[in-house]
Design a protein around this motif. Structure first.
Motif, PDB file in Angstrom:
ATOM      1  N   ARG A  16       0.824  -1.207   0.002  1.00 36.63           N
ATOM      2  CA  ARG A  16       0.104   0.016   0.038  1.00 36.63           C
ATOM      3  C   ARG A  16       0.728   1.191  -0.059  1.00 36.63           C
ATOM      4  NH1 ARG A  16      -4.173  -1.377   4.347  1.00 36.63           N
ATOM      5  NH2 ARG A  16      -3.002  -3.114   4.443  1.00 36.63           N
ATOM      6  N   GLU A  17       1.879   1.372   0.798  1.00 33.77           N
ATOM      7  CA  GLU A  17       2.829   2.298   0.941  1.00 33.77           C
ATOM      8  C   GLU A  17       3.597   2.570  -0.427  1.00 33.77           C
ATOM      9  OE1 GLU A  17       7.033   3.657   3.177  1.00 33.77           O
ATOM     10  OE2 GLU A  17       5.750   1.904   3.922  1.00 33.77           O
ATOM     11  N   VAL A  18       4.024   1.530  -1.047  1.00 31.89           N
ATOM     12  CA  VAL A  18       4.478   1.491  -2.471  1.00 31.89           C
ATOM     13  C   VAL A  18       3.614   2.136  -3.445  1.00 31.89           C
ATOM     14  CG1 VAL A  18       5.685   0.378  -4.303  1.00 31.89           C
ATOM     15  CG2 VAL A  18       6.306  -0.117  -2.150  1.00 31.89           C
ATOM     16  N   ALA A  19       2.333   1.720  -3.341  1.00 32.46           N
ATOM     17  CA  ALA A  19       1.262   2.222  -4.349  1.00 32.46           C
ATOM     18  C   ALA A  19       0.982   3.680  -4.041  1.00 32.46           C
ATOM     19  CB  ALA A  19       0.150   1.295  -4.228  1.00 32.46           C
ATOM     20  N   LYS A  20       0.819   4.118  -3.077  1.00 30.91           N
ATOM     21  CA  LYS A  20       0.503   5.556  -2.578  1.00 30.91           C
ATOM     22  C   LYS A  20       1.920   6.252  -3.078  1.00 30.91           C
ATOM     23  CE  LYS A  20      -2.643   5.094   1.228  1.00 30.91           C
ATOM     24  NZ  LYS A  20      -2.845   5.564   2.593  1.00 30.91           N
ATOM     25  N   PHE A  21       2.917   5.996  -2.829  1.00 32.23           N
ATOM     26  CA  PHE A  21       4.479   6.388  -3.148  1.00 32.23           C
ATOM     27  C   PHE A  21       4.204   6.669  -4.692  1.00 32.23           C
ATOM     28  CE2 PHE A  21       8.612   6.939  -4.115  1.00 32.23           C
ATOM     29  CZ  PHE A  21       9.229   7.965  -2.858  1.00 32.23           C
ATOM     30  N   GLY A  22       3.755   5.730  -5.457  1.00 29.73           N
ATOM     31  CA  GLY A  22       3.744   5.536  -6.866  1.00 29.73           C
ATOM     32  C   GLY A  22       2.768   6.654  -7.385  1.00 29.73           C
ATOM     33  N   VAL A  23       1.788   6.783  -6.682  1.00 26.72           N
ATOM     34  CA  VAL A  23       0.567   7.781  -7.313  1.00 26.72           C
ATOM     35  C   VAL A  23       1.283   9.146  -7.098  1.00 26.72           C
ATOM     36  CG1 VAL A  23      -1.622   8.598  -6.786  1.00 26.72           C
ATOM     37  CG2 VAL A  23      -1.423   6.509  -6.840  1.00 26.72           C
ATOM     38  N   VAL A  24       1.836   9.432  -5.910  1.00 23.00           N
ATOM     39  CA  VAL A  24       2.349  10.794  -5.587  1.00 23.00           C
ATOM     40  C   VAL A  24       3.330  11.151  -6.585  1.00 23.00           C
ATOM     41  CG1 VAL A  24       3.503  12.245  -4.221  1.00 23.00           C
ATOM     42  CG2 VAL A  24       1.497  10.942  -3.317  1.00 23.00           C
ATOM     43  N   GLY A  25       4.317  10.023  -6.990  1.00 27.68           N
ATOM     44  CA  GLY A  25       5.353  10.341  -7.748  1.00 27.68           C
ATOM     45  C   GLY A  25       4.860  10.202  -9.025  1.00 27.68           C
ATOM     46  N   ALA A  26       3.868   9.677  -9.566  1.00 26.52           N
ATOM     47  CA  ALA A  26       3.276   9.794 -10.946  1.00 26.52           C
ATOM     48  C   ALA A  26       2.893  11.244 -11.120  1.00 26.52           C
ATOM     49  CB  ALA A  26       2.021   8.860 -11.064  1.00 26.52           C
ATOM     50  N   VAL A  27       2.458  11.680 -10.199  1.00 21.49           N
ATOM     51  CA  VAL A  27       1.835  13.255 -10.318  1.00 21.49           C
ATOM     52  C   VAL A  27       3.104  14.238 -10.450  1.00 21.49           C
ATOM     53  CG1 VAL A  27       0.572  15.001  -9.232  1.00 21.49           C
ATOM     54  CG2 VAL A  27      -0.331  13.106  -9.120  1.00 21.49           C
ATOM     55  N   GLY A  28       4.163  13.920  -9.551  1.00 28.10           N
ATOM     56  CA  GLY A  28       5.421  14.690  -9.560  1.00 28.10           C
ATOM     57  C   GLY A  28       5.983  14.375 -11.143  1.00 28.10           C
ATOM     58  N   LEU A  29       6.087  13.301 -11.636  1.00 27.80           N
ATOM     59  CA  LEU A  29       6.429  12.929 -12.803  1.00 27.80           C
ATOM     60  C   LEU A  29       5.800  13.704 -13.867  1.00 27.80           C
ATOM     61  CD1 LEU A  29       8.255  11.296 -14.625  1.00 27.80           C
ATOM     62  CD2 LEU A  29       6.309   9.627 -14.988  1.00 27.80           C
ATOM     63  N   VAL A  30       4.319  13.883 -13.759  1.00 27.95           N
ATOM     64  CA  VAL A  30       3.776  14.670 -14.724  1.00 27.95           C
ATOM     65  C   VAL A  30       4.161  16.126 -14.683  1.00 27.95           C
ATOM     66  CG1 VAL A  30       1.523  15.457 -15.396  1.00 27.95           C
ATOM     67  CG2 VAL A  30       1.947  13.053 -15.200  1.00 27.95           C
ATOM     68  N   VAL A  31       4.205  16.711 -13.428  1.00 26.63           N
ATOM     69  CA  VAL A  31       4.652  18.052 -12.978  1.00 26.63           C
ATOM     70  C   VAL A  31       6.120  18.080 -13.714  1.00 26.63           C
ATOM     71  CG1 VAL A  31       5.277  19.737 -11.308  1.00 26.63           C
ATOM     72  CG2 VAL A  31       2.994  18.349 -11.207  1.00 26.63           C
TER      73      VAL A  31
END
Length: 193
Positions: A16-31
């Protein structure tokens, strides 16, 4: 709970932690990619400098996502310490990320828009592994479980075992109560009377 059940629970929490980290990271990647491409296309800022600026914009976005969603259940007591460490480890991640882009751009001469994006994403991927480890280990520290008995105590920033603390503050055992005084029986001598 059995060892197998405990391991399964820990792996579920990590997933779950990796998934949440990945979602936030994906938003950061787009930015990050969006700001990089805007700067590359509409300004004369050099490729690596524009990539670094985009990274710092993404870092600010990511802090909000990590603090208030991914790691919202973690220790919130030292925000200044947390933000300082976050920025420090993010800067190290930015060096990793920008180093890959720098090597591709100036080391190999690969600086077309497609090549810049590929190496920007590669650098982000490598830096993400470092950031995940450092954020979960040092920045957003886990609170101790409520059900776990604490065996160590922090005293002046040093971890001390509970036994050492007990010995240091132990009160000497009370002295044993004195034995009752010997009872003396006095019998009157009937012959003297």
């Amino acid at each position: 709970m059995s060892e197998r059940g405990a391991l399964r629970a820990r792996l579920d929490l990590l997933a779950r932690e990796v998934a949440k980290f990945g979602v936030v990271g994906a938003v950061g990647l787009v930015v990050n990619i969006g700001v990089s491409n805007l700067l590359w296309r509409y300004t004369d800022i050099p490729t690596v400098r524009a990539g670094l600026m985009a990274t710092f914009v993404a870092i600010l976005c990511n802090y909000v996502g990590f603090r208030y969603w991914t790691y919202r259940d973690r220790d919130k007591s030292g925000r200044t310490r947390e933000l300082t460490l976050f920025l420090l480890f993010s800067a190290v991640g930015a060096v990793i990320e920008t180093g890959v882009l720098y090597a591709a751009t100036y080391g190999f001469g690969w600086n077309t828009p497609v090549q810049s994006n590929v190496f920007k994403i590669l650098g982000i991927g490598i830096a993400t592994m470092f950031r995940f480890w450092s954020y979960r280990t040092w920045v957003f520290r886990a609170l101790p479980d409520k059900d776990v008995v604490v065996n160590d105590v922090v005293v002046n920033d040093a971890v001390v075992s509970a036994e050492d603390v007990a010995q240091a503050v132990s009160v000497p055992a009370p002295a044993p109560a004195p034995a009752p005084a010997a009872t003396v029986r006095v019998e009157a001598d009937s012959a003297r009377r």
